[in-house]
Design a protein around this motif. Sequence first.
Motif, short mmCIF file in Angstrom:
data_model
loop_
_atom_site.label_atom_id
_atom_site.label_comp_id
_atom_site.label_asym_id
_atom_site.label_seq_id
_atom_site.Cartn_x
_atom_site.Cartn_y
_atom_site.Cartn_z
N GLU A 1 -5.31 2.83 12.35
CA GLU A 1 -6.36 2.33 13.29
C GLU A 1 -7.36 1.50 12.50
OE1 GLU A 1 -7.64 6.23 14.81
OE2 GLU A 1 -5.97 6.42 16.13
N ALA A 2 -7.75 1.84 11.24
CA ALA A 2 -8.88 1.32 10.47
C ALA A 2 -8.26 -0.29 10.39
CB ALA A 2 -8.76 1.99 9.19
N VAL A 3 -7.01 -0.36 10.11
CA VAL A 3 -6.44 -1.63 9.46
C VAL A 3 -6.78 -2.55 10.72
CG1 VAL A 3 -4.36 -3.12 9.42
CG2 VAL A 3 -5.15 -1.21 7.74
N LEU B 1 -9.78 3.61 2.54
CA LEU B 1 -9.04 3.52 3.65
C LEU B 1 -8.31 5.09 3.46
CD1 LEU B 1 -7.48 0.13 4.75
CD2 LEU B 1 -9.51 1.32 5.78
N PRO B 2 -7.99 5.62 4.61
CA PRO B 2 -7.37 7.03 4.50
C PRO B 2 -6.25 6.96 4.05
CG PRO B 2 -8.53 6.72 6.65
CD PRO B 2 -8.66 5.53 6.01
N VAL C 1 0.86 -1.09 -0.14
CA VAL C 1 0.10 -0.10 -0.07
C VAL C 1 1.08 1.36 0.06
CG1 VAL C 1 -1.80 1.33 1.24
CG2 VAL C 1 -1.89 -1.17 1.27
N GLY C 2 0.52 2.19 -0.89
CA GLY C 2 1.21 3.47 -1.17
C GLY C 2 0.34 4.60 -0.59
N PHE C 3 0.97 5.59 -0.21
CA PHE C 3 0.32 6.75 0.48
C PHE C 3 0.69 7.90 -0.68
CE2 PHE C 3 -1.29 4.85 3.74
CZ PHE C 3 -1.86 5.39 4.74
N GLY C 4 -0.03 8.91 -0.92
CA GLY C 4 0.30 10.04 -1.73
C GLY C 4 0.82 11.19 -0.98
N SER C 5 0.34 11.09 0.45
CA SER C 5 1.17 12.00 1.12
C SER C 5 1.26 11.48 2.59
CB SER C 5 -0.04 13.44 1.50
OG SER C 5 0.67 14.28 2.39
N HIS C 6 2.20 11.75 3.40
CA HIS C 6 2.54 11.38 4.63
C HIS C 6 2.28 12.19 5.94
CE1 HIS C 6 4.75 8.96 1.57
NE2 HIS C 6 4.34 7.86 2.37
N THR C 7 1.80 13.13 5.50
CA THR C 7 1.54 14.10 6.16
C THR C 7 0.05 14.17 7.01
OG1 THR C 7 0.90 15.92 4.78
CG2 THR C 7 3.29 15.86 5.38
#
Length: 169
Positions: free
Chosen positions: A91-93, A134-135, A76-82
């Motif tokens: 928390e969702a996972v 997921l967020p 899983v990759g994120f667009g922004s880590h902030t």
Amino acid sequence: MTLSRSDLDDTDRALLSLLQQDGRLSNAKLAEQLSLSETPCWRRLKRLEGDGFIQGYQAVLDRQRLGYGVLAFVHVGFGSHTGEAPLRFEEAVQAIPEVLSCHNLTGESDYLLQVVATDLESYGIFIRDVLRQLPGVSSIRSSLSLREVKASSSLPLARKGQALVGNGR
């Protein structure tokens, strides 16, 4: 006083090893196999539990017999880590039963999930309806297990003074 790994003696390590092999061993059986009387064995067990070396007991289930034919490793990759997205994702996972493990990584992916599903169709629905929602998630890359060669949650327990394989000592 809380024990550290270096405080464990050979009997503690043997006790932990026996419990990793069979978490249902009675105190009497543990004591017998460790050549201890029951009271000192019970005290060691309670100390190891209290100091967090033993975090719990559970049965090892056969996922395929329970109908989970798909085992996937999901990057899983994120667009922004902030912001709050990574924390909200974590928390969702925690609440998703199909996710067996989740690791925050270095490298190309931000997280690696181990996921089970009954079949490929249900896995696809899970990706679409759960993971993509997921967020913070911007990319998902899956690798499906063709065959499980080894699966274990048992940790290597070297005797006191012995090096663990691969620890560089």
